[in-house]
Write an enzyme that holds these catalytic residues in place. Structure first.
Site, PDB file in Angstrom:
ATOM      1  CG  PHE A  13      -0.176   1.099  -1.581  1.00 21.72           C
ATOM      2  CD1 PHE A  13      -0.514   2.157  -2.419  1.00 21.72           C
ATOM      3  CD2 PHE A  13       0.072   1.373  -0.231  1.00 21.72           C
ATOM      4  CE1 PHE A  13      -0.597   3.456  -1.923  1.00 21.72           C
ATOM      5  CE2 PHE A  13      -0.016   2.653   0.266  1.00 21.72           C
ATOM      6  CZ  PHE A  13      -0.340   3.704  -0.577  1.00 21.72           C
ATOM      7  CG  ASP A  33       3.832  -8.861  -6.467  1.00 28.34           C
ATOM      8  OD1 ASP A  33       3.108  -9.740  -5.991  1.00 28.34           O
ATOM      9  OD2 ASP A  33       3.869  -7.691  -6.054  1.00 28.34           O
ATOM     10  CG  ASN A  34       3.619 -14.252  -4.273  1.00 28.39           C
ATOM     11  OD1 ASN A  34       3.204 -13.111  -4.064  1.00 28.39           O
ATOM     12  ND2 ASN A  34       3.643 -15.183  -3.334  1.00 28.39           N
ATOM     13  N   GLY A  38      -0.668  -8.540  -4.283  1.00 28.42           N
ATOM     14  CA  GLY A  38      -0.446  -7.510  -5.310  1.00 28.42           C
ATOM     15  C   GLY A  38      -1.440  -7.671  -6.455  1.00 28.42           C
ATOM     16  CB  SER A  77       5.477  -8.233   3.351  1.00 29.36           C
ATOM     17  OG  SER A  77       4.858  -8.728   4.527  1.00 29.36           O
ATOM     18  CG  ASN A 101      15.684 -16.858  -0.568  1.00 26.41           C
ATOM     19  OD1 ASN A 101      16.562 -17.619  -0.166  1.00 26.41           O
ATOM     20  ND2 ASN A 101      14.423 -17.219  -0.699  1.00 26.41           N
ATOM     21  CE1 TYR A 147       3.987  -6.690   7.437  1.00 30.96           C
ATOM     22  CE2 TYR A 147       3.668  -5.186   9.279  1.00 30.96           C
ATOM     23  CZ  TYR A 147       3.970  -5.406   7.952  1.00 30.96           C
ATOM     24  OH  TYR A 147       4.252  -4.336   7.129  1.00 30.96           O
ATOM     25  NE  ARG A 188      -3.135  -1.635   4.180  1.00 32.32           N
ATOM     26  CZ  ARG A 188      -1.973  -1.513   3.527  1.00 32.32           C
ATOM     27  NH1 ARG A 188      -0.935  -1.012   4.123  1.00 32.32           N
ATOM     28  NH2 ARG A 188      -1.876  -1.909   2.283  1.00 32.32           N
TER      29      ARG A 188
HETATM   30  N1  UDP Z   1      -9.733   0.328  12.007  1.00 29.52           N
HETATM   31  C1  UDP Z   1     -11.066   0.659  12.189  1.00 29.52           C
HETATM   32  N2  UDP Z   1     -11.980   0.188  11.272  1.00 29.52           N
HETATM   33  C2  UDP Z   1     -11.637  -0.558  10.185  1.00 29.52           C
HETATM   34  C3  UDP Z   1     -10.276  -0.876   9.990  1.00 29.52           C
HETATM   35  C4  UDP Z   1      -9.357  -0.410  10.933  1.00 29.52           C
HETATM   36  O1  UDP Z   1     -11.431   1.348  13.158  1.00 29.52           O
HETATM   37  O2  UDP Z   1     -12.542  -0.934   9.407  1.00 29.52           O
HETATM   38  C5  UDP Z   1      -8.743   0.839  12.987  1.00 29.52           C
HETATM   39  C6  UDP Z   1      -7.866  -0.256  13.560  1.00 29.52           C
HETATM   40  O3  UDP Z   1      -8.450  -0.813  14.702  1.00 29.52           O
HETATM   41  C7  UDP Z   1      -6.604   0.520  13.879  1.00 29.52           C
HETATM   42  C8  UDP Z   1      -6.570   1.629  12.831  1.00 29.52           C
HETATM   43  O4  UDP Z   1      -7.879   1.715  12.305  1.00 29.52           O
HETATM   44  O5  UDP Z   1      -6.679   1.104  15.154  1.00 29.52           O
HETATM   45  C9  UDP Z   1      -5.613   1.352  11.686  1.00 29.52           C
HETATM   46  O6  UDP Z   1      -5.857   0.056  11.219  1.00 29.52           O
HETATM   47  P1  UDP Z   1      -5.185  -0.560   9.933  1.00 29.52           P
HETATM   48  O7  UDP Z   1      -5.789  -1.916   9.723  1.00 29.52           O
HETATM   49  O8  UDP Z   1      -5.292   0.397   8.807  1.00 29.52           O
HETATM   50  O9  UDP Z   1      -3.633  -0.738  10.247  1.00 29.52           O
HETATM   51  P2  UDP Z   1      -2.718  -0.650  11.563  1.00 29.52           P
HETATM   52  O10 UDP Z   1      -2.333   0.780  11.651  1.00 29.52           O
HETATM   53  O11 UDP Z   1      -3.498  -1.101  12.770  1.00 29.52           O
HETATM   54  O12 UDP Z   1      -1.592  -1.545  11.272  1.00 29.52           O
END
Ligand code: UDP
Length: 318
Positions: A13, A33-34, A38, A77, A101, A147, A188
Site C-alpha cells: 500500500f 518486494d517478496n 504486497g 513489513s 541488511n 511487530y 484492518r
Molecule cells: N477494528 C474493529 N473491527 C475490525 C477491525 C478492526 O473494530 O473489523 C478495530 C480494532 O480493534 C482497533 C481499530 O479498529 O481498535 C483499528 O484496527 P486496525 O486493525 O485497523 O489497526 P490498529 O490501529 O489496531 O493497528
C-alpha cells in the site's frame, strides 16, 4: 543523471504510493518486494517505465542491488494486526534482519536511509496524544509484540548506524493511514468496514467501539515522508492526521457513506492489547517540515470508497 532510490515493500500500500511519488519527482526507482503481503497489481502500471525496476526479493536475506543508490526507503513489513499474527517470524525478521541488511547496503552505497516506524512503538499509550519523546507502553510477548518490538529494534539499530557509522538516517513514525490500494482482506478496520458495508454483511466493531484512532489519507502521508527524507533531521518524527474518532463512530460513517440497508454493526471481542487510544501530536512535523495533513476524512473516505467499490466485488473473502 537523476537520483536513484530503493523502495522496499514497493508492491504494498505505502510502497506503491511512494514509488509513484518518486517517479513523479523524476527519480529512478528500484522497487523490491517478496509479495508476501504486497500485490504486483499495485505497481504494474510502472513496469513499462524505464525509470522503474523491480526485484522480487525478501530483504531479510542479504540484499544486493547493482549500481548507485542515493536513497533507501525501508517499507517492507506485514502491517496489519491480522498479518503479523499469521506471520510472526517474518514480521520480526523484516524489521530486524531486513533493516540490518538495508543499513549495511546504505553504508556501501553511501545512501541516505529512511525507515518506516510506527505509532505501535508507543504501544497502548499512557500519554495522549503521543509525542515523539514518549517511550511507550508495549507488551513484548503479546500478539502485537512481534511487530512492535521489531519496529523498536529497527529504530535502535538505525540510531546506532547513525551515531556509530555516521550514516544519514531518517525515521518516520506512521499513524493509521488509509487510501486506495489497501488490501481488501488485510483485516484492518477500514478495508474490513468498507468490504462488509458493500457486501451487506455485519460491520465488525471490536469491543464496545470506544477505542480511538486518527486516520491519515495516504497522499498526506507520502508528502510528509518526502519532506522528512529531504530534511536533515535524524530523530523520529510522527506523521499522521490528528483528527481522532472512536471506532464506533467510524463504523457509522462508513455505514452512512455506503448506504447498504443490510449493513449493521455486530460487536466482536476486543483483541488482546488493542490500544485504547491513539492520536499523533504533529507539532514537530509542522515546525520541522512545514507539514500538516490537507485532506480531511470526508474527502479521503470518498476517494477511498471509489477504490473499494471497484475491488470488493471481485476479491475473494479472507
Ligand atoms: N477494528 C474493529 N473491527 C475490525 C477491525 C478492526 O473494530 O473489523 C478495530 C480494532 O480493534 C482497533 C481499530 O479498529 O481498535 C483499528 O484496527 P486496525 O486493525 O485497523 O489497526 P490498529 O490501529 O489496531 O493497528
Amino acid at each position: 543523471m537523476s537520483k536513484r532510490v530503493l523502495i522496499t515493500g514497493a508492491a504494498g500500500f505505502l510502497g506503491s504510493h511512494l514509488s509513484d511519488r518518486f517517479i513523479a519527482e523524476g527519480f529512478r526507482v528500484v522497487g523490491m518486494d517478496n509479495l508476501l503481503t504486497g500485490d504486483i497489481k499495485n505497481i504494474e502500471h510502472l513496469f513499462p517505465l524505464k525509470e522503474f525496476e523491480f526485484y522480487n526479493h525478501d530483504v531479510s536475506k542479504f540484499v544486493h542491488v547493482p549500481g548507485d543508490l542515493d536513497y533507501i526507503l525501508h517499507f517492507a513489513s506485514p502491517a496489519s494486526p491480522i498479518d503479523y499474527l499469521q506471520m510472526p517470524i517474518q514480521t520480526l525478521k523484516v524489521g530486524s534482519l531486513g533493516t540490518h541488511n538495508l543499513l549495511g547496503l546504505a553504508r556501501v552505497k553511501k545512501a541516505r536511509v529512511l525507515i518506516a516506524s510506527t505509532s505501535e512503538v508507543y504501544g497502548d499509550p499512557l500519554i495522549h496524544p503521543q509525542t515523539e519523546d514518549y517511550w511507550g507502553n508495549v507488551n513484548p510477548i503479546g500478539p502485537r509484540g512481534v511487530y512492535d518490538e521489531a519496529k523498536r529494534f529497527q529504530e535502535a539499530i538505525t540510531m546506532a548506524y547513525h551515531t556509530y557509522h555516521g550514516l544519514e538516517t531518517r525515521m518516520v513514525r506512521i499513524f493509521n493511514t488509509y487510501g486506495p490500494r489497501m488490501r481488501v482482506n488485510d483485516g484492518r478496520v477500514l478495508p474490513a468496514f468498507f468490504s462488509q458495508a458493500i457486501r451487506g454483511e455485519g460491520i465488525t466493531v471490536f469491543g464496545d467501539g470506544s477505542q480511538t484512532r486518527a486516520f491519515c489519507y495516504v497522499d498526506d502521508l507520502v508528502e510528509g515522508i518526502y519532506r522528512l527524507l529531504m530534511s536533515d533531521y535524524a530523530m523520529p518524527v510522527n506523521i499522521g492526521n490528528p483528527d481522532e474518532i472512536t471506532i464506533g463512530d467510524f463504523a457509522q460513517e462508513v455505514i452512512d457513506m455506503v448506504g447498504n440497508p443490510d449493513a449493521k454493526v455486530v460487536y466482536k471481542p476486543l483483541p488482546t492489547d488493542d490500544p485504547k487510544v491513539r492520536q499523533p501530536n504533529i507539532d514537530l512535523a509542522k515546525k520541522l517540515l512545514g507539514w500538516e495533513p490537507k485532506i480531511d476524512r470526508a474527502e479521503g473516505m470518498a476517494r477511498t470508497y471509489e477504490y473499494f467499490k471497484t475491488v470488493v466485488p471481485i476479491d475473494t473473502r479472507a
